[in-house]
Design an enzyme around this catalytic site. Structure first.
Site, PDB file in Angstrom:
ATOM      1  N   SER A  83       0.829  -1.205   0.000  1.00  0.00           N
ATOM      2  CA  SER A  83       0.000   0.000   0.000  1.00  0.00           C
ATOM      3  C   SER A  83       0.862   1.254   0.000  1.00  0.00           C
ATOM      4  O   SER A  83       1.926   1.292   0.620  1.00  0.00           O
ATOM      5  CB  SER A  83      -0.908   0.012   1.229  1.00  0.00           C
ATOM      6  OG  SER A  83      -1.544   1.267   1.381  1.00  0.00           O
ATOM      7  N   VAL A  84       0.358   2.299  -0.661  1.00  0.00           N
ATOM      8  CA  VAL A  84       1.006   3.609  -0.603  1.00  0.00           C
ATOM      9  C   VAL A  84       1.075   4.109   0.843  1.00  0.00           C
ATOM     10  O   VAL A  84       1.926   4.931   1.190  1.00  0.00           O
ATOM     11  CB  VAL A  84       0.265   4.618  -1.512  1.00  0.00           C
ATOM     12  CG1 VAL A  84      -1.109   4.941  -0.945  1.00  0.00           C
ATOM     13  CG2 VAL A  84       1.080   5.890  -1.717  1.00  0.00           C
ATOM     14  N   LYS A  85       0.223   3.586   1.710  1.00  0.00           N
ATOM     15  CA  LYS A  85       0.220   4.010   3.107  1.00  0.00           C
ATOM     16  C   LYS A  85       1.489   3.584   3.852  1.00  0.00           C
ATOM     17  O   LYS A  85       1.771   4.101   4.926  1.00  0.00           O
ATOM     18  CB  LYS A  85      -1.018   3.465   3.831  1.00  0.00           C
ATOM     19  CG  LYS A  85      -2.350   4.031   3.322  1.00  0.00           C
ATOM     20  CD  LYS A  85      -2.467   5.511   3.634  1.00  0.00           C
ATOM     21  CE  LYS A  85      -3.834   6.061   3.287  1.00  0.00           C
ATOM     22  NZ  LYS A  85      -4.815   5.912   4.329  1.00  0.00           N
ATOM     23  N   ASP A  86       2.263   2.652   3.291  1.00  0.00           N
ATOM     24  CA  ASP A  86       3.559   2.327   3.898  1.00  0.00           C
ATOM     25  C   ASP A  86       4.429   3.572   3.962  1.00  0.00           C
ATOM     26  O   ASP A  86       5.156   3.798   4.929  1.00  0.00           O
ATOM     27  CB  ASP A  86       4.286   1.248   3.091  1.00  0.00           C
ATOM     28  CG  ASP A  86       3.622  -0.119   3.177  1.00  0.00           C
ATOM     29  OD1 ASP A  86       2.600  -0.262   3.875  1.00  0.00           O
ATOM     30  OD2 ASP A  86       4.132  -1.053   2.524  1.00  0.00           O
ATOM     31  N   ALA A 114       3.059   5.854   6.785  1.00  0.00           N
ATOM     32  CA  ALA A 114       3.368   5.295   8.106  1.00  0.00           C
ATOM     33  C   ALA A 114       4.813   5.570   8.484  1.00  0.00           C
ATOM     34  O   ALA A 114       5.113   5.981   9.613  1.00  0.00           O
ATOM     35  CB  ALA A 114       3.086   3.794   8.108  1.00  0.00           C
TER      36      ALA A 114
END
Length: 199
Positions: A78-81, A84
Site C-alpha cells: 500500500s502507498v500508506k507504507d 506510516a
C-alpha cells in the site's frame, strides 16, 4: 476503484531529483556488490514501478505523459507504507517518541495501520490501532499477527466521533502514548511530497 487503489498518478517533469539519502529502495540493493538482501524492511519502501498510461491519457485528452506508480509493490502492498514511515520518523526527529517506551496510537480502517504495524515492530514500538468494528476483518487479523493491539469501536451509531472519543480516553489511560493522527498531521502528506512524487 481498482485504478485509484493501484496507481498514484503524476505528471512527469524534466527535472531530475536525487533520492533522499538512506531511502534508495530496491535499486540500491540490486546495484550493490555482494548479497542483494535488505537488512531492514523500511529499506524496501519506495521505488515502486512506473507505467505509462497512454490509453487513459488519449481517451481523456490529457496533454501530458501520464505515469502510474504501482504502489502494491510496497512491502505491505500500500502507498500508506510511505505515510506510516514518515509519521513515525517525523515524531522521532522531533524527539516526541522513543522505541521501547512510547506506545503509538492511531485510528485506521486498515492500510495505514498495517504500515504502522510493521514499521513499529521493526523500530521497537508498541502500537494500538483503533478500528471501526464492522470493517476489514482480514486487516484486523493481519495487524494482530504483526503484534498490534487492535481495539474495535462500534462506530455505527455515533460515526467517526466514537473513534475520536476513544482516542481521547486512551490518551488519558495509556502511559507514554503518542497519537499518530493521519488526518491532521502534516507528516502524512509530507511523505508524498518527499517520496511518492520523486521515487
Amino acid at each position: 476503484s481498482l485504478l485509484s487503489s493501484t496507481f498514484i498518478c503524476c505528471r512527469i517533469s524534466n527535472r531530475e531529483m536525487e533520492p533522499q539519502e538512506g531511502r534508495k529502495g530496491i535499486p540500491s540493493l540490486l546495484s550493490s556488490q555482494g548479497e542483494c538482501i535488505a537488512t531492514n524492511i523500511t529499506q524496501l519502501i519506495g521505488w515502486t514501478p512506473l507505467i505509462e498510461l497512454r490509453n487513459i491519457a488519449e481517451k481523456d485528452g490529457i496533454g501530458a505523459r501520464l505515469i502510474g506508480k504501482i504502489e502494491p509493490y510496497q512491502p505491505l502492498s500500500s502507498v500508506k507504507d510511505r505515510s506510516a514511515l514518515r509519521l513515525i520518523e517525523d515524531a522521532e526527529e522531533k524527539g516526541l517518541i522513543t522505541p521501547g517506551i512510547t506506545t503509538l496510537l492511531g485510528v485506521t480502517s486498515g492500510n495505514l495501520g498495517i504500515g504502522v504495524a510493521f514499521i513499529a515492530a521493526q523500530k521497537g514500538y508498541k502500537f494500538i490501532a483503533l478500528m471501526p468494528a464492522k470493517l476489514s476483518l482480514d486487516k484486523q487479523i493481519l495487524m494482530r499477527y504483526l503484534g498490534v493491539e487492535v481495539v474495535l469501536v462500534d462506530a455505527v451509531q455515533h460515526g467517526f466521533k466514537a473513534l475520536l472519543d476513544r482516542v481521547e480516553q486512551m490518551k488519558k489511560d495509556v502511559e507514554d502514548v503518542y497519537v499518530l493522527d493521519q488526518f491532521t498531521n502534516p507528516a502524512n502528506p509530507d511523505a508524498h511530497f518527499r517520496w511518492t512524487g520523486k521515487w
